[in-house]
Write a protein that holds these residues in place. Structure first.
Motif, short mmCIF file in Angstrom:
data_model
loop_
_atom_site.label_atom_id
_atom_site.label_comp_id
_atom_site.label_asym_id
_atom_site.label_seq_id
_atom_site.Cartn_x
_atom_site.Cartn_y
_atom_site.Cartn_z
N UNK A 95 61.58 24.37 68.42
CA UNK A 95 62.26 23.09 68.66
C UNK A 95 63.33 23.23 69.73
N UNK A 96 64.07 24.34 69.68
CA UNK A 96 65.11 24.56 70.71
C UNK A 96 64.46 24.69 72.09
N UNK A 97 63.38 25.44 72.19
CA UNK A 97 62.69 25.62 73.47
C UNK A 97 62.15 24.29 73.99
N UNK A 98 61.62 23.48 73.09
CA UNK A 98 61.09 22.17 73.50
C UNK A 98 62.20 21.30 74.08
N UNK A 99 63.39 21.38 73.48
CA UNK A 99 64.52 20.59 73.96
C UNK A 99 64.94 21.03 75.36
N UNK A 100 64.76 22.31 75.66
CA UNK A 100 65.14 22.84 76.99
C UNK A 100 63.99 22.74 77.98
N UNK A 101 62.85 22.17 77.56
CA UNK A 101 61.63 22.10 78.38
C UNK A 101 61.21 23.51 78.81
N UNK A 102 61.23 24.38 77.83
CA UNK A 102 60.92 25.80 78.05
C UNK A 102 59.65 26.14 77.26
N UNK A 103 58.59 26.63 77.90
CA UNK A 103 57.36 26.98 77.16
C UNK A 103 57.64 28.02 76.09
N UNK A 104 57.04 27.86 74.92
CA UNK A 104 57.29 28.78 73.80
C UNK A 104 56.00 29.01 73.02
N UNK A 105 55.76 30.27 72.66
CA UNK A 105 54.58 30.64 71.87
C UNK A 105 55.06 31.39 70.63
N UNK A 106 54.64 30.93 69.47
CA UNK A 106 54.98 31.59 68.21
C UNK A 106 53.80 32.46 67.79
N UNK A 107 54.04 33.76 67.61
CA UNK A 107 53.00 34.73 67.27
C UNK A 107 53.21 35.23 65.85
N UNK A 108 52.12 35.48 65.14
CA UNK A 108 52.18 36.00 63.78
C UNK A 108 51.91 37.51 63.81
N UNK A 109 52.76 38.28 63.13
CA UNK A 109 52.60 39.74 63.09
C UNK A 109 52.37 40.21 61.68
N UNK A 110 51.55 41.23 61.55
CA UNK A 110 51.29 41.88 60.27
C UNK A 110 52.02 43.22 60.28
N UNK A 111 53.05 43.36 59.46
CA UNK A 111 53.88 44.57 59.45
C UNK A 111 53.36 45.54 58.40
N UNK A 112 53.06 46.77 58.83
CA UNK A 112 52.63 47.81 57.91
C UNK A 112 53.84 48.66 57.52
N UNK A 113 54.58 48.19 56.52
CA UNK A 113 55.79 48.87 56.10
C UNK A 113 56.91 47.87 55.95
N UNK A 114 58.09 48.39 55.61
CA UNK A 114 59.22 47.48 55.37
C UNK A 114 60.47 47.87 56.14
N UNK A 115 60.38 48.92 56.97
CA UNK A 115 61.56 49.33 57.72
C UNK A 115 61.58 48.69 59.10
N UNK A 116 62.70 48.87 59.81
CA UNK A 116 62.89 48.27 61.11
C UNK A 116 61.89 48.80 62.13
N UNK A 117 61.56 50.11 62.03
CA UNK A 117 60.62 50.69 62.98
C UNK A 117 59.23 50.06 62.84
N UNK A 118 58.81 49.81 61.59
CA UNK A 118 57.51 49.18 61.37
C UNK A 118 57.49 47.76 61.92
N UNK A 119 58.58 47.04 61.72
CA UNK A 119 58.66 45.67 62.24
C UNK A 119 58.67 45.67 63.76
N UNK A 120 59.38 46.62 64.34
CA UNK A 120 59.45 46.71 65.80
C UNK A 120 58.06 47.01 66.38
N UNK A 121 57.34 47.96 65.74
CA UNK A 121 56.01 48.31 66.22
C UNK A 121 55.07 47.11 66.14
N UNK A 122 55.13 46.39 65.02
CA UNK A 122 54.28 45.21 64.86
C UNK A 122 54.62 44.13 65.90
#
Length: 528
Positions: A95-122
């Motif tokens: 919604x914020x990007x739309x207000x700024x007329x800025x293209x935005x893509x929302x991507x879904x990630x599957x995280x294998x683990x629960x730590x920050x490194x796993x989230x970063x890799x995903x």
């Protein structure tokens, strides 16, 4: 429904609001440094919706509307689905990007683990999958991130490369896919970004997990950096400056190491990331500190993370051994592949375990190629025949055989009484047997296969990958093999995946010159 983590400011256009002088200068200076490399590339901006990335997106919008930025990046937001409110955060960023007329893509990630490194890799995996070859990803890392990175790597015992910290421009590859990471804000502090976000009243997401101290980086940020700032208020700028100086030093060291590897490597034995070989005599001629840097680069040149110092020390020790033990091997588990480091005589090998496994696959047992040739080769006779010796999804070893070269042997297939010439020639290709006796043109006498291994300097892991190419001479008139006069089999060529040896034969040596042998059979080894 909204999330309590979102700073409660209304979503409003920000293009006409004033920029921040420090942030603008840092961004435009970086644009000046890398602008030529940006030409023709698609630009993306990784936007979590947090303060830093939303501020970078806001500045890009402002500079673009003011005509100071020639492009408007597209936002990439990744929903890790690790937080209960992550869906609301994704909607908020869109919604914020739309207000700024800025293209935005929302991507879904599957995280294998629960730590920050796993989230970063995903996060990086899903972003890379969305980007095209050589696209550029803008990231909002800043001087505080740089200081934390340097301190974290210092604690881990990193060398010059690690202590040079986060790079402002880095090519990142995974397989054949390549993207560029661009960080224009490594010289500005988090406090400046916070002040800018406050002035713009940016409705950024304040993720509560960022300050929980449940990993090394957040612990350093919460507990250690404030203490260091008491000793020196300029600690963040100083550490960022040190990282830049170390980055310059690392570039110098790396350039020297690359040059040393080029001068020490044995080019004829290289096979991309599968097999890399060094000349130990040339390695030993270098000062010890250059040997270490050379091996650091040589071992890790196909990996995103460098080898440990202990491995480099072990490889140096292996290269310095004076005994004839060729059984010693070192193992290294890289991120992309696992490797075995061998020494054979005065050569040092780094072999991928996938390559070693391929070398253990059985060779094609025996191939007999029969060609019907004219004295004047026609078009069909000049076409090459392809023989696959060993194949897998990873590697392929093939021979290209050009049959018309066999016409050079016509004198040996003629009938002495009537001069009739045979038109059939047979070429046999078979693995070298350990008991088979053959003679190379450099040798004074024939040797068995197991003796040839030593004479020719064939490493242990290549000894099952030798093949003999022979010419089979049959009766010139009938083109038949008989019990009374069996076909005569004459070895002419010994092949390995990396080399070939011409064999001595009193019957054919005058006819089969080295150039003819090269025309007759060509060996091709490739990575799939």
């Amino acid at each position: 429904m909204t999330s309590s983590a979102i700073v409660p400011h209304p979503i409003e256009p920000i293009a006409a609001r004033p920029t921040d002088a420090k942030l603008e200068a840092a961004f435009l200076n970086s644009l000046s440094d890398y602008g030529a490399r940006l030409h023709g590339r698609r630009i993306w901006l990784a936007c979590s919706g947090g303060r830093d990335s939303l501020a970078l997106a806001a500045l890009c919008v402002q500079l673009y509307r003011q005509g100071k930025l020639p492009f408007l990046p597209q936002l990439l937001h990744v929903d890790h689905r690790l937080q209960a409110d992550s869906h609301h955060w994704s909607m908020h960023v869109a919604q914020w990007a739309q207000k700024q007329q800025l293209p935005c893509h929302v991507l879904q990630a599957q995280v294998n683990g629960h730590d920050e490194q796993a989230a970063r890799q995903a996060r990086y995996d899903v972003i890379r999958a969305h980007m095209n070859q050589d696209d550029v990803l803008l990231l909002a890392h800043h001087a505080d991130d740089q200081a934390e990175t340097v301190l974290m790597r210092l604690i881990q015992g990193a060398g010059v490369n690690g202590l040079s910290g986060i790079q402002p421009w880095r090519v990142q590859t995974q397989g054949a896919h390549r993207i560029i990471l661009w960080r224009p804000w490594l010289t500005v502090q988090r406090a400046d970004i916070s002040a800018y976000a406050t002035r713009l009243q940016l409705p950024y997401i304040d993720d509560p997990t960022n300050e929980t101290g449940d990993n090394v980086r957040s612990g350093l940020r919460r507990d250690i950096m404030p203490v260091l700032a008491k000793y020196n208020p300029n600690v963040i700028d100083n550490m960022a400056r040190s990282a830049q100086l170390l980055s310059d030093a690392e570039a110098t060291v790396r350039a020297q190491a690359i040059q040393d590897v080029e001068q020490t490597a044995i080019g004829s034995l290289q096979l991309s990331s599968a097999q890399r070989v060094l000349d130990i005599d040339k390695l030993a001629a270098l000062p010890l500190h250059r040997q270490r840097q050379l091996l650091h680069h040589w071992l890790g040149q196909d990996e995103p993370l460098p080898p440990a110092k202990q491995l480099i020390d072990d490889v140096i020790q292996l290269s310095q051994r004076c005994d004839h033990d060729h059984q010693t091997e070192l193992f290294w588990q890289g991120r992309k592949q696992s490797y075995t480091i061998h020494r054979y005589r005065q050569q040092l090998y780094r072999l991928s375990n996938e390559w070693l496994a391929w070398l253990k696959l059985p060779l094609t047992e025996q191939v007999e190629l029969t060609f019907h040739l004219n004295l004047v080769p026609d078009v069909a006779a000049t076409k090459s025949t392809l023989v696959s010796l060993r194949m897998s999804p990873d590697f392929m070893w093939q021979l290209h055989v050009t049959p018309n070269v066999l016409a050079q042997l016509s004198d040996h297939n003629s009938n002495s009484e009537n001069g009739e010439t045979a038109t059939k020639q047979v070429l046999k290709i078979a693995p070298l047997d350990r008991q088979q006796r053959i003679q190379t043109r450099q040798a004074s006498r024939p040797q068995s296969g197991k003796k040839l291994y030593q004479t020719l300097g064939i490493p242990l892991w290549l000894r099952e990958s030798l093949v003999v190419v022979s010419v089979v001479l049959e009766d010139g008139v009938t083109n038949e093999r008989t019990e009374s006069e069996p076909a005569k089999e004459i070895p002419i060529l010994l092949l390995s995946p990396f080399d070939s040896w011409h064999l001595s034969s009193a019957d054919l040596s005058s006819q089969l010159t080295e150039s003819l042998l090269s025309e007759l059979v060509n060996s091709y080894l490739s990575i799939q």
